[in-house]
Design an enzyme around this catalytic site. Sequence first.
Site, short mmCIF file in Angstrom:
data_model
loop_
_atom_site.label_atom_id
_atom_site.label_comp_id
_atom_site.label_asym_id
_atom_site.label_seq_id
_atom_site.Cartn_x
_atom_site.Cartn_y
_atom_site.Cartn_z
N GLY A 1 7.63 -12.96 14.27
CA GLY A 1 6.97 -12.02 13.50
C GLY A 1 7.31 -12.18 11.73
N HIS B 1 10.77 -3.67 7.86
CA HIS B 1 11.85 -4.48 8.73
C HIS B 1 12.58 -5.42 7.89
CE1 HIS B 1 13.97 -5.40 12.50
NE2 HIS B 1 13.88 -6.72 11.90
N GLU B 2 11.76 -6.75 7.62
CA GLU B 2 12.52 -7.86 6.79
C GLU B 2 13.10 -7.25 5.58
OE1 GLU B 2 12.76 -9.75 8.94
OE2 GLU B 2 11.26 -9.59 10.33
N TYR C 1 17.63 -4.47 19.25
CA TYR C 1 16.83 -3.82 18.44
C TYR C 1 16.60 -2.28 18.57
CZ TYR C 1 15.07 -8.42 16.70
OH TYR C 1 14.87 -9.61 16.14
N HIS D 1 16.67 -5.60 6.15
CA HIS D 1 17.66 -6.57 6.41
C HIS D 1 18.19 -7.19 4.84
CE1 HIS D 1 17.59 -7.79 10.43
NE2 HIS D 1 16.33 -7.97 10.66
N LYS E 1 6.70 -13.74 20.69
CA LYS E 1 6.71 -12.49 20.97
C LYS E 1 5.48 -12.11 22.03
CE LYS E 1 5.19 -8.44 19.18
NZ LYS E 1 5.15 -7.13 18.11
N GLU F 1 14.14 -12.65 7.67
CA GLU F 1 14.45 -12.00 6.52
C GLU F 1 14.97 -13.21 5.21
OE1 GLU F 1 15.65 -11.65 9.53
OE2 GLU F 1 17.87 -11.33 9.52
N ASN F 2 14.68 -14.11 5.15
CA ASN F 2 15.36 -14.97 4.17
C ASN F 2 15.42 -14.64 2.84
OD1 ASN F 2 13.48 -17.21 5.95
ND2 ASN F 2 15.70 -17.34 6.22
N GLU G 1 20.33 -6.13 13.65
CA GLU G 1 18.81 -5.84 14.15
C GLU G 1 18.81 -4.18 14.33
OE1 GLU G 1 16.55 -7.42 13.71
OE2 GLU G 1 17.33 -9.39 13.45
N ASP H 1 20.37 -17.47 21.56
CA ASP H 1 18.97 -17.27 21.58
C ASP H 1 18.56 -16.58 22.97
OD1 ASP H 1 16.59 -17.45 19.97
OD2 ASP H 1 15.68 -18.81 21.79
#
Length: 622
Positions: A287, A314-315, A402, A318, A575, A290-291, A337, A394
């Site tokens: 989705g 959300h991002e 989360y 972060h 997702k 968060e770079n 998370e 992963d």
Amino acid sequence: MMRIWLGILSVLVIGCINPEKESKKEPIKIEVSKEDPHSYSRPNEAKVVRLNWQAKLNFESKTINATATWNFENNNADRIVFDVKDIEVLAVTDNQENPLKFEVTSPKEYIGSALVVKITPTTDVVNIEYKTSPNSAALQWLSDNQTADKTHPFLFTQSQAILARTWIPCQDSPGIRFSYKAKLEVPKGLMAVMSAENPTQKSENGIYTFKMNQPIPSYLMAMAVGNFEYIKIGNQTGVYAEPSMIKKSEYEFADMQKMVDAASELYGDYDWEQFDMIILPPSFPFGGMENPRITFATPTIIAGDRSLTALVAHELAHSWSGNLVTNANWNDFWLNEGFTVYFERRIMERLYGKDYAEMLALLGYQDLQLTLQDLNESPNDTKLKLNLKDRDPDDGMSDIAYEKGYFFLRLCEETLGREAFDNFLNNYFKENKFKTTTTETFVEQLKMSFSENPDFDKVNYQEWIYEPGLPSNCPQPQSEKFIDVEKTIKYFVDGKKANNLNTQEWTTHEWLHFLRHLPIDLTLDQLTELDEAFGFTNSGNAEILAAWFMNTIPKSYTPAEQPLDSFLVNVGRRKFLTPLYKALKNSNYGLEKAQSIYEKARPNYHAVSVETMDELLNYSPS
Ligand code: BES
Ligand code: ZN
């Protein structure tokens, strides 16, 4: 017989013409580090602090030729160790350009290899000249056709969790931070951005320079190259997107600056100056990511009505939990998370009210219940503190981090008081900024602040963090709006016509609750009636569409077949893919149908999604 003799003969011959063979020393062996089971690096010996990255992109060969110049702290070491995977190291030199000896250990699945460079105790710079491979998993090279506008190629990276090592030789552990500069050469006519200070316009010559002054971990290294434009939204905010998406994106993210302001009021100054988003092509496997300074996002959050912007919150969150205060290794993923989901919902509550945030929390609670069921056979994966040693990180990262993380922090808030807990979080971010935390240091800090509080024991952090499943004191979100939705479903089931249902005021979240709670024994006629009344099959909202398909697949509802097909072929967001392919596999359509769609769709997916779907659908290349 003949063959055996030939075999023996050739061994003899090779042995003779290859006199080095005997003297060749054993390849070195090196285990992953104690601090991080997913990295070979040895920060106690030599730890990177600064990167200068110079790279040239080649879209034809799908490769990057680059030099990574690393400055490091040398603790009297005779080697520095990096992580690499699917990278060909061409040469390593010191700051005088003198060649340095190096070795690349034989690659291990998902972890890759150690690049061990021989140094002296005074060496503090190495230049690594290398080339990536078309298989480098972080990178997805898209042809014109795989983008929104279909006019230019596109490249984007996804480094989290341990894929940075597939495009930059690095000490690929979240516990190790460095600042960076970069100079990139890309085909003329394309724009480039990184997790750094970014251009807002194309350069004439295809050359771009970047600077990230704050130290970041390697998993936040990011780059995107394509035909995109920039629109400023607020004083620190803006969005990049392909021309056909830029106006829609500007509309969708109108509240971005308000989000940054709200977040700063909640948990302290925003330390990254700029907060932009880039809308990537639909194959982006997540989705959002968060770079720092530029969140990478899927186009599936552009719903046209701003209803999926919790992802932006959300991002953004972060920028504190994750980017500023970082999990020491992936076993502590919930610190990234769980805190972020908690923070995200606080931002959404501040902007749009409690009712809104409670709907998000309830949808999250439903996701958590499904994940707990899914992980029934692997209870260890339902702990907040994970043990991912000898596993691909992963595989262990799920909604547990989360949502169980969220509910644990919400319980802390409810038990200890919002004001006191907010104070604690403010301090936590301030004291740990630009550092890493572990579950244990978090618990220490929590105890320091609250062990005097008579209610502290009620939190029962031991069970929440170190035991499987969901403790019985899990907070229960409340939503009148969702109760109304449940009543509406009941009216429909009892015979009220879909057209007469009272849904006028509903937002995406009510619709999701509705679609997730339709009874399984709905008839085809009822599905048709709902579709005619509410137009689900033609919804432009990816969340609604995906939730609808979960109802149509088990019923083989024909009108949705073609739209499902094209959704799966276009969208690479894992997702959505995982539950949809699973549902197909378990329906009358069956595995074969799922496989035949996948066959078409696979070339469009990023390696992260390919990895998961190959396994889910027993894919073997034909
Ligand atoms: N950092 C994650 C994405 C991620 C996690 C990438 C683990 C690689 C490994 C990102 O912040 C995230 O959580 N994205 C979510 C969206 C969010 C609203 C829950 C996603 O992609 O669905
Ligand atoms: Zn996240």
